[in-house]
Design an enzyme around this catalytic site. Structure first.
Site, PDB file in Angstrom:
ATOM      1  N   HIS A  42      16.266   6.704   6.363  1.00 49.54           N
ATOM      2  CA  HIS A  42      17.655   6.844   6.821  1.00 49.54           C
ATOM      3  C   HIS A  42      17.969   5.926   7.996  1.00 49.54           C
ATOM      4  O   HIS A  42      19.137   5.595   8.222  1.00 49.54           O
ATOM      5  CB  HIS A  42      17.957   8.307   7.172  1.00 49.54           C
ATOM      6  CG  HIS A  42      18.173   9.171   5.978  1.00 49.54           C
ATOM      7  ND1 HIS A  42      18.913  10.313   6.001  1.00 49.54           N
ATOM      8  CD2 HIS A  42      17.741   9.033   4.693  1.00 49.54           C
ATOM      9  CE1 HIS A  42      18.945  10.862   4.786  1.00 49.54           C
ATOM     10  NE2 HIS A  42      18.225  10.113   3.983  1.00 49.54           N
ATOM     11  N   ASN A  70      22.572  13.316   7.238  1.00 48.09           N
ATOM     12  CA  ASN A  70      21.603  13.616   8.295  1.00 48.09           C
ATOM     13  C   ASN A  70      21.777  14.987   8.929  1.00 48.09           C
ATOM     14  O   ASN A  70      20.808  15.613   9.367  1.00 48.09           O
ATOM     15  CB  ASN A  70      21.711  12.562   9.418  1.00 48.09           C
ATOM     16  CG  ASN A  70      21.318  11.176   8.949  1.00 48.09           C
ATOM     17  OD1 ASN A  70      20.559  11.042   7.990  1.00 48.09           O
ATOM     18  ND2 ASN A  70      21.828  10.149   9.611  1.00 48.09           N
ATOM     19  N   HIS A 170       9.555  11.749  -2.819  1.00 49.09           N
ATOM     20  CA  HIS A 170       9.869  13.164  -3.049  1.00 49.09           C
ATOM     21  C   HIS A 170       8.680  13.916  -3.631  1.00 49.09           C
ATOM     22  O   HIS A 170       8.818  15.051  -4.063  1.00 49.09           O
ATOM     23  CB  HIS A 170      11.103  13.302  -3.939  1.00 49.09           C
ATOM     24  CG  HIS A 170      12.387  12.903  -3.252  1.00 49.09           C
ATOM     25  ND1 HIS A 170      13.607  12.890  -3.875  1.00 49.09           N
ATOM     26  CD2 HIS A 170      12.631  12.510  -1.969  1.00 49.09           C
ATOM     27  CE1 HIS A 170      14.557  12.499  -3.018  1.00 49.09           C
ATOM     28  NE2 HIS A 170      13.979  12.248  -1.853  1.00 49.09           N
TER      29      HIS A 170
HETATM   30  C1  HEM Z   1      17.037   7.625  -4.318  1.00 49.71           C
HETATM   31  C2  HEM Z   1      17.925   8.177  -3.534  1.00 49.71           C
HETATM   32  C3  HEM Z   1      17.609   9.378  -2.688  1.00 49.71           C
HETATM   33  C4  HEM Z   1      18.330  10.511  -2.641  1.00 49.71           C
HETATM   34  C5  HEM Z   1      19.629  10.806  -3.364  1.00 49.71           C
HETATM   35  C6  HEM Z   1      17.642  11.407  -1.732  1.00 49.71           C
HETATM   36  C7  HEM Z   1      18.081  12.665  -1.394  1.00 49.71           C
HETATM   37  C8  HEM Z   1      17.366  13.582  -0.644  1.00 49.71           C
HETATM   38  C9  HEM Z   1      17.814  14.908  -0.334  1.00 49.71           C
HETATM   39  C10 HEM Z   1      19.156  15.498  -0.741  1.00 49.71           C
HETATM   40  C11 HEM Z   1      16.839  15.520   0.375  1.00 49.71           C
HETATM   41  C12 HEM Z   1      16.859  16.934   0.945  1.00 49.71           C
HETATM   42  C13 HEM Z   1      17.644  16.956   2.249  1.00 49.71           C
HETATM   43  C14 HEM Z   1      17.933  18.349   2.752  1.00 49.71           C
HETATM   44  O1  HEM Z   1      17.535  19.317   2.138  1.00 49.71           O
HETATM   45  O2  HEM Z   1      18.599  18.454   3.803  1.00 49.71           O
HETATM   46  C15 HEM Z   1      15.767  14.574   0.519  1.00 49.71           C
HETATM   47  C16 HEM Z   1      14.583  14.822   1.154  1.00 49.71           C
HETATM   48  C17 HEM Z   1      13.591  13.882   1.324  1.00 49.71           C
HETATM   49  N1  HEM Z   1      13.669  12.540   1.003  1.00 49.71           N
HETATM   50 FE1  HEM Z   1      15.063  11.688  -0.177  1.00 49.71          FE
HETATM   51  N2  HEM Z   1      16.513  10.808  -1.279  1.00 49.71           N
HETATM   52  C18 HEM Z   1      16.458   9.559  -1.823  1.00 49.71           C
HETATM   53  C19 HEM Z   1      15.499   8.588  -1.567  1.00 49.71           C
HETATM   54  C20 HEM Z   1      14.470   8.748  -0.674  1.00 49.71           C
HETATM   55  C21 HEM Z   1      13.624   7.680  -0.201  1.00 49.71           C
HETATM   56  C22 HEM Z   1      13.804   6.214  -0.528  1.00 49.71           C
HETATM   57  C23 HEM Z   1      12.702   8.252   0.622  1.00 49.71           C
HETATM   58  C24 HEM Z   1      11.595   7.595   1.391  1.00 49.71           C
HETATM   59  C25 HEM Z   1      10.978   6.505   1.027  1.00 49.71           C
HETATM   60  C26 HEM Z   1      12.957   9.670   0.639  1.00 49.71           C
HETATM   61  C27 HEM Z   1      12.205  10.595   1.295  1.00 49.71           C
HETATM   62  C28 HEM Z   1      12.510  11.944   1.375  1.00 49.71           C
HETATM   63  C29 HEM Z   1      11.600  12.943   1.910  1.00 49.71           C
HETATM   64  C30 HEM Z   1      10.176  12.687   2.350  1.00 49.71           C
HETATM   65  C31 HEM Z   1      12.297  14.163   1.901  1.00 49.71           C
HETATM   66  C32 HEM Z   1      11.797  15.515   2.434  1.00 49.71           C
HETATM   67  C33 HEM Z   1      12.101  15.578   3.919  1.00 49.71           C
HETATM   68  C34 HEM Z   1      11.680  16.854   4.614  1.00 49.71           C
HETATM   69  O3  HEM Z   1      11.070  17.733   4.010  1.00 49.71           O
HETATM   70  O4  HEM Z   1      11.987  16.951   5.823  1.00 49.71           O
HETATM   71  N3  HEM Z   1      14.050   9.928  -0.130  1.00 49.71           N
HETATM   72  N4  HEM Z   1      16.117  13.395  -0.098  1.00 49.71           N
HETATM   73 CA   LIG Z   2      19.373   1.903  11.542  1.00 46.50          CA
END
Ligand code: HEM
Ligand SMILES: [Ca+2]
Ligand SMILES: [Ca+2]
Length: 297
Positions: A42, A70, A170
Protein backbone atom coordinates in the site's frame (compact mmCIF):
# COMPACT_ATOMS: atom_id res chain seq x y z
CA UNK A 1 19.36 3.84 -8.69
CA UNK A 2 18.72 1.51 -5.75
CA UNK A 3 21.44 -0.85 -4.58
CA UNK A 4 21.67 -3.81 -2.23
CA UNK A 5 24.83 -2.27 -0.75
CA UNK A 6 23.40 1.18 -0.12
CA UNK A 7 23.95 1.09 3.66
CA UNK A 8 26.91 -1.28 3.78
CA UNK A 9 29.26 1.51 4.90
CA UNK A 10 26.83 3.93 6.54
CA UNK A 11 24.78 1.43 8.52
CA UNK A 12 26.04 -2.14 8.29
CA UNK A 13 23.78 -3.24 11.11
CA UNK A 14 20.53 -2.25 9.44
CA UNK A 15 19.74 -5.69 8.01
CA UNK A 16 20.21 -7.57 11.27
CA UNK A 17 18.38 -4.88 13.25
CA UNK A 18 15.30 -4.98 11.05
CA UNK A 19 15.33 -8.77 11.01
CA UNK A 20 15.51 -9.11 14.77
CA UNK A 21 12.62 -6.72 15.42
CA UNK A 22 10.45 -8.39 12.76
CA UNK A 23 11.31 -11.80 14.20
CA UNK A 24 10.20 -10.87 17.66
CA UNK A 25 7.04 -9.16 16.42
CA UNK A 26 6.05 -12.18 14.31
CA UNK A 27 6.81 -14.60 17.11
CA UNK A 28 4.36 -12.65 19.27
CA UNK A 29 1.74 -12.56 16.52
CA UNK A 30 2.10 -14.43 13.24
CA UNK A 31 -0.33 -12.12 11.49
CA UNK A 32 2.08 -9.22 11.92
CA UNK A 33 4.22 -10.69 9.14
CA UNK A 34 1.25 -10.40 6.80
CA UNK A 35 0.47 -6.90 7.96
CA UNK A 36 4.01 -5.73 7.22
CA UNK A 37 3.92 -7.18 3.71
CA UNK A 38 0.66 -5.38 3.00
CA UNK A 39 2.00 -2.10 4.35
CA UNK A 40 4.77 -2.21 1.75
CA UNK A 41 2.24 -2.87 -1.06
CA UNK A 42 0.00 0.00 0.00
CA UNK A 43 2.98 2.33 0.30
CA UNK A 44 4.46 1.49 -3.09
CA UNK A 45 1.18 1.77 -5.03
CA UNK A 46 0.50 5.31 -3.83
CA UNK A 47 3.15 7.68 -5.16
CA UNK A 48 5.82 5.01 -5.03
CA UNK A 49 7.76 3.38 -2.19
CA UNK A 50 8.36 6.55 -0.22
CA UNK A 51 7.01 5.82 3.26
CA UNK A 52 4.01 8.06 2.59
CA UNK A 53 1.62 5.60 4.21
CA UNK A 54 3.43 5.97 7.54
CA UNK A 55 2.65 9.67 8.05
CA UNK A 56 0.10 10.40 10.76
CA UNK A 57 -2.75 12.83 10.22
CA UNK A 58 -2.45 16.18 11.98
CA UNK A 59 -4.93 18.99 12.54
CA UNK A 60 -3.85 20.54 9.25
CA UNK A 61 -3.03 17.46 7.20
CA UNK A 62 -4.87 14.30 6.20
CA UNK A 63 -2.54 11.55 5.06
CA UNK A 64 -3.16 8.06 3.71
CA UNK A 65 -4.03 6.18 6.88
CA UNK A 66 -7.72 7.05 6.74
CA UNK A 67 -8.11 6.46 3.00
CA UNK A 68 -10.65 3.73 2.24
CA UNK A 69 -8.26 0.82 1.54
CA UNK A 70 -6.25 1.63 4.69
CA UNK A 71 -8.69 2.87 7.28
CA UNK A 72 -9.26 0.41 10.12
CA UNK A 73 -7.34 -2.05 7.98
CA UNK A 74 -3.58 -1.54 7.60
CA UNK A 75 -1.54 -2.27 10.69
CA UNK A 76 2.03 -2.72 11.85
CA UNK A 77 2.91 0.92 12.47
CA UNK A 78 4.18 0.23 15.97
CA UNK A 79 6.54 -2.41 14.67
CA UNK A 80 7.89 0.08 12.10
CA UNK A 81 8.39 2.59 14.93
CA UNK A 82 10.22 0.00 16.95
CA UNK A 83 12.51 -0.85 14.02
CA UNK A 84 13.13 2.83 13.30
CA UNK A 85 14.04 3.59 16.93
CA UNK A 86 16.62 0.78 16.99
CA UNK A 87 18.05 1.72 13.61
CA UNK A 88 18.29 5.40 14.61
CA UNK A 89 20.25 4.38 17.68
CA UNK A 90 22.74 2.44 15.56
CA UNK A 91 23.04 5.03 12.75
CA UNK A 92 21.15 8.26 13.31
CA UNK A 93 19.63 9.97 10.29
CA UNK A 94 20.79 7.39 7.76
CA UNK A 95 18.12 4.79 7.00
CA UNK A 96 14.79 5.76 5.42
CA UNK A 97 11.40 4.56 6.59
CA UNK A 98 10.67 3.54 3.00
CA UNK A 99 13.64 1.14 3.05
CA UNK A 100 12.59 -0.18 6.45
CA UNK A 101 9.24 -1.18 4.90
CA UNK A 102 10.98 -2.96 2.03
CA UNK A 103 13.22 -4.91 4.40
CA UNK A 104 10.45 -5.71 6.88
CA UNK A 105 8.28 -7.09 4.06
CA UNK A 106 11.06 -9.37 2.85
CA UNK A 107 11.93 -10.54 6.36
CA UNK A 108 8.28 -11.28 7.08
CA UNK A 109 7.98 -13.50 4.01
CA UNK A 110 11.15 -15.39 4.95
CA UNK A 111 10.14 -15.83 8.61
CA UNK A 112 6.77 -17.29 7.57
CA UNK A 113 8.50 -19.85 5.36
CA UNK A 114 8.60 -18.10 2.00
CA UNK A 115 11.42 -17.19 -0.38
CA UNK A 116 14.17 -14.69 0.34
CA UNK A 117 15.77 -12.09 -1.91
CA UNK A 118 18.28 -9.26 -1.76
CA UNK A 119 16.45 -5.99 -1.16
CA UNK A 120 17.61 -3.00 -3.14
CA UNK A 121 17.93 0.06 -0.91
CA UNK A 122 18.41 3.80 -1.12
CA UNK A 123 14.79 5.00 -1.15
CA UNK A 124 14.19 8.28 0.64
CA UNK A 125 11.10 9.38 2.55
CA UNK A 126 8.38 11.66 1.27
CA UNK A 127 7.62 14.93 3.04
CA UNK A 128 3.94 14.47 2.36
CA UNK A 129 1.27 11.91 1.54
CA UNK A 130 -1.76 11.72 -0.71
CA UNK A 131 -5.14 10.96 0.81
CA UNK A 132 -6.82 11.32 -2.56
CA UNK A 133 -4.49 8.96 -4.42
CA UNK A 134 -4.74 6.40 -1.63
CA UNK A 135 -8.50 6.79 -1.40
CA UNK A 136 -9.46 6.11 -4.98
CA UNK A 137 -8.22 4.72 -8.20
CA UNK A 138 -4.85 3.23 -7.27
CA UNK A 139 -5.20 0.35 -4.82
CA UNK A 140 -7.70 -2.14 -6.24
CA UNK A 141 -10.76 -2.97 -4.12
CA UNK A 142 -11.70 -6.59 -3.31
CA UNK A 143 -14.77 -6.21 -5.53
CA UNK A 144 -12.61 -5.56 -8.61
CA UNK A 145 -13.12 -7.41 -11.87
CA UNK A 146 -10.17 -9.22 -13.42
CA UNK A 147 -9.61 -6.48 -15.98
CA UNK A 148 -9.68 -3.82 -13.25
CA UNK A 149 -7.05 -5.77 -11.31
CA UNK A 150 -4.89 -6.14 -14.39
CA UNK A 151 -5.28 -2.45 -15.26
CA UNK A 152 -4.41 -1.16 -11.80
CA UNK A 153 -1.24 -3.20 -11.70
CA UNK A 154 -0.39 -2.22 -15.24
CA UNK A 155 -0.73 1.43 -14.21
CA UNK A 156 2.12 0.74 -11.77
CA UNK A 157 4.27 -1.02 -14.33
CA UNK A 158 3.34 -4.50 -13.17
CA UNK A 159 2.10 -7.23 -15.50
CA UNK A 160 -0.84 -9.58 -15.10
CA UNK A 161 1.67 -12.26 -14.14
CA UNK A 162 3.14 -9.99 -11.46
CA UNK A 163 -0.39 -9.35 -10.22
CA UNK A 164 -1.23 -13.03 -9.88
CA UNK A 165 2.09 -13.85 -8.23
CA UNK A 166 1.75 -10.93 -5.79
CA UNK A 167 -1.81 -11.96 -4.97
CA UNK A 168 -0.12 -15.08 -3.61
CA UNK A 169 0.70 -12.90 -0.59
CA UNK A 170 -2.85 -13.77 0.45
CA UNK A 171 -1.36 -17.09 1.53
CA UNK A 172 -0.95 -15.27 4.89
CA UNK A 173 -3.04 -12.83 6.89
CA UNK A 174 -6.67 -12.06 7.48
CA UNK A 175 -9.58 -10.09 6.10
CA UNK A 176 -12.68 -8.49 7.61
CA UNK A 177 -16.20 -9.78 7.10
CA UNK A 178 -17.35 -6.52 5.51
CA UNK A 179 -14.94 -7.19 2.63
CA UNK A 180 -16.00 -10.78 1.88
CA UNK A 181 -19.70 -10.77 2.90
CA UNK A 182 -20.91 -10.23 -0.65
CA UNK A 183 -18.89 -13.18 -1.84
CA UNK A 184 -19.92 -15.72 0.78
CA UNK A 185 -23.65 -14.91 0.52
CA UNK A 186 -24.15 -14.00 -3.12
CA UNK A 187 -21.57 -15.65 -5.32
CA UNK A 188 -21.91 -19.04 -6.97
CA UNK A 189 -18.28 -19.84 -7.76
CA UNK A 190 -17.68 -20.75 -4.12
CA UNK A 191 -17.42 -24.10 -2.36
CA UNK A 192 -20.63 -24.43 -0.37
CA UNK A 193 -19.13 -25.87 2.81
CA UNK A 194 -16.47 -23.17 2.75
CA UNK A 195 -19.14 -20.50 2.32
CA UNK A 196 -21.11 -21.94 5.22
CA UNK A 197 -18.09 -22.00 7.48
CA UNK A 198 -17.33 -18.36 6.71
CA UNK A 199 -20.98 -17.34 7.15
CA UNK A 200 -20.90 -18.68 10.71
CA UNK A 201 -18.65 -15.80 11.75
CA UNK A 202 -19.84 -13.18 9.26
CA UNK A 203 -23.55 -12.35 9.57
CA UNK A 204 -25.50 -11.54 6.43
CA UNK A 205 -26.78 -8.23 7.79
CA UNK A 206 -24.48 -5.40 6.95
CA UNK A 207 -23.30 -3.58 10.05
CA UNK A 208 -23.18 -6.69 12.20
CA UNK A 209 -19.86 -8.41 12.64
CA UNK A 210 -18.24 -6.23 10.00
CA UNK A 211 -14.83 -6.46 11.64
CA UNK A 212 -14.89 -10.20 12.29
CA UNK A 213 -11.79 -11.77 10.80
CA UNK A 214 -11.21 -14.81 8.62
CA UNK A 215 -7.94 -16.15 7.20
CA UNK A 216 -7.29 -15.33 3.55
CA UNK A 217 -5.82 -18.83 3.17
CA UNK A 218 -8.15 -21.41 4.72
CA UNK A 219 -5.44 -24.10 4.58
CA UNK A 220 -2.26 -22.57 6.02
CA UNK A 221 -2.97 -19.00 7.21
CA UNK A 222 0.40 -18.54 8.90
CA UNK A 223 2.68 -20.12 6.32
CA UNK A 224 3.93 -18.55 3.14
CA UNK A 225 3.28 -21.36 0.67
CA UNK A 226 1.26 -22.14 -2.47
CA UNK A 227 -1.92 -23.25 -0.69
CA UNK A 228 -3.61 -19.98 -1.63
CA UNK A 229 -3.60 -21.10 -5.26
CA UNK A 230 -4.85 -24.57 -4.34
CA UNK A 231 -7.77 -22.93 -2.59
CA UNK A 232 -8.65 -21.06 -5.75
CA UNK A 233 -8.78 -24.33 -7.73
CA UNK A 234 -11.24 -25.55 -5.08
CA UNK A 235 -13.37 -22.39 -5.16
CA UNK A 236 -12.20 -21.46 -1.70
CA UNK A 237 -10.89 -17.99 -2.40
CA UNK A 238 -12.06 -15.65 0.37
CA UNK A 239 -12.28 -12.38 -1.55
CA UNK A 240 -14.03 -11.82 -4.85
CA UNK A 241 -10.68 -10.51 -6.13
CA UNK A 242 -9.03 -13.80 -5.15
CA UNK A 243 -11.46 -16.16 -6.84
CA UNK A 244 -11.65 -14.00 -9.97
CA UNK A 245 -8.06 -15.07 -10.70
CA UNK A 246 -9.39 -18.57 -11.32
CA UNK A 247 -12.82 -18.19 -12.84
CA UNK A 248 -12.49 -19.15 -16.48
CA UNK A 249 -10.42 -16.14 -17.51
CA UNK A 250 -6.94 -15.34 -18.77
CA UNK A 251 -5.17 -15.94 -15.44
CA UNK A 252 -6.50 -19.49 -14.85
CA UNK A 253 -3.45 -21.16 -16.33
CA UNK A 254 -1.06 -19.22 -14.10
CA UNK A 255 -3.06 -20.05 -10.98
CA UNK A 256 -2.94 -23.72 -11.98
CA UNK A 257 0.77 -23.58 -12.51
CA UNK A 258 1.49 -21.89 -9.17
CA UNK A 259 -0.78 -24.33 -7.34
CA UNK A 260 1.58 -27.19 -8.11
CA UNK A 261 4.93 -25.49 -8.52
CA UNK A 262 6.36 -23.77 -5.46
CA UNK A 263 9.58 -22.90 -7.26
CA UNK A 264 7.78 -21.10 -10.06
CA UNK A 265 5.51 -19.24 -7.62
CA UNK A 266 8.43 -18.17 -5.47
CA UNK A 267 10.57 -17.00 -8.35
CA UNK A 268 7.73 -15.01 -9.94
CA UNK A 269 6.75 -13.62 -6.54
CA UNK A 270 10.30 -12.44 -5.84
CA UNK A 271 10.60 -10.87 -9.29
CA UNK A 272 7.33 -9.03 -8.76
CA UNK A 273 8.19 -7.87 -5.22
CA UNK A 274 11.45 -6.41 -6.51
CA UNK A 275 9.57 -4.70 -9.33
CA UNK A 276 6.99 -3.34 -6.89
CA UNK A 277 9.82 -2.07 -4.68
CA UNK A 278 11.19 -0.11 -7.62
CA UNK A 279 8.04 1.97 -8.13
CA UNK A 280 9.12 5.64 -8.34
CA UNK A 281 11.38 5.85 -5.30
CA UNK A 282 12.73 9.19 -4.11
CA UNK A 283 16.51 9.16 -4.48
CA UNK A 284 19.50 11.49 -4.43
CA UNK A 285 18.54 14.74 -2.77
CA UNK A 286 14.79 14.26 -3.20
CA UNK A 287 12.73 13.71 -0.08
CA UNK A 288 14.45 13.23 3.26
CA UNK A 289 15.45 10.66 5.85
CA UNK A 290 12.72 11.00 8.45
CA UNK A 291 13.75 10.85 12.07
CA UNK A 292 10.31 9.62 13.04
CA UNK A 293 8.41 7.60 10.44
CA UNK A 294 5.12 9.19 11.50
CA UNK A 295 6.05 12.79 10.64
CA UNK A 296 8.19 14.81 8.29
CA UNK A 297 11.34 16.31 9.85
C1 HEM B 1 -4.66 -7.94 -6.35
C2 HEM B 1 -5.27 -6.98 -5.71
C3 HEM B 1 -5.47 -7.01 -4.22
C4 HEM B 1 -6.64 -6.83 -3.58
C5 HEM B 1 -7.98 -6.49 -4.19
C6 HEM B 1 -6.37 -6.98 -2.16
C7 HEM B 1 -7.30 -6.84 -1.17
C8 HEM B 1 -7.10 -7.13 0.17
C9 HEM B 1 -8.09 -7.02 1.19
C10 HEM B 1 -9.52 -6.54 0.98
C11 HEM B 1 -7.54 -7.42 2.36
C12 HEM B 1 -8.20 -7.47 3.73
C13 HEM B 1 -8.20 -6.08 4.35
C14 HEM B 1 -9.05 -5.98 5.59
O1 HEM B 1 -9.65 -6.95 6.01
O2 HEM B 1 -9.13 -4.86 6.15
C15 HEM B 1 -6.18 -7.78 2.07
C16 HEM B 1 -5.29 -8.27 2.99
C17 HEM B 1 -3.97 -8.56 2.70
N1 HEM B 1 -3.32 -8.30 1.51
FE1 HEM B 1 -4.19 -7.84 -0.24
N2 HEM B 1 -5.06 -7.29 -1.99
C18 HEM B 1 -4.46 -7.30 -3.21
C19 HEM B 1 -3.11 -7.50 -3.48
C20 HEM B 1 -2.16 -7.68 -2.50
C21 HEM B 1 -0.74 -7.63 -2.73
C22 HEM B 1 -0.08 -7.27 -4.04
C23 HEM B 1 -0.15 -7.91 -1.54
C24 HEM B 1 1.31 -7.98 -1.21
C25 HEM B 1 2.25 -8.31 -2.05
C26 HEM B 1 -1.20 -8.16 -0.58
C27 HEM B 1 -1.01 -8.53 0.71
C28 HEM B 1 -2.02 -8.68 1.65
C29 HEM B 1 -1.82 -9.27 2.96
C30 HEM B 1 -0.54 -9.89 3.46
C31 HEM B 1 -3.05 -9.16 3.64
C32 HEM B 1 -3.35 -9.58 5.09
C33 HEM B 1 -2.98 -8.42 5.99
C34 HEM B 1 -3.21 -8.64 7.47
O3 HEM B 1 -3.60 -9.73 7.89
O4 HEM B 1 -2.98 -7.67 8.22
N3 HEM B 1 -2.40 -7.98 -1.19
N4 HEM B 1 -5.93 -7.58 0.73
CA1 LIG C 1 3.89 5.78 -1.03
CA1 LIG D 1 -0.49 -20.21 3.40
Amino acid sequence: QLSTKFYSKSCPKVLSTVESVVKSAVSKEKRMGASLVRLFFHDCFVNGCDGSILLDDTSSFTGEKTAAPNNNSVRGFNVVDDIKAKVEKACPGVVSCADILALAARDSVVILGGPGWDVKLGRRDSKTASFSAANSGVIPPPTATLSQLINRFQARGLSAKDMVALSGAHTIGKARCVLFRGRIYNETNIDSSFAKARQSNCPRTSGSGDNNLAPLDVATPDSFDLKYFNNLLNKKGLLHSDQILFNGGSTDSLVKKYSSNTKKFYSDFVTAMIKMGNITPLTGSNGEIRKNCRKPN
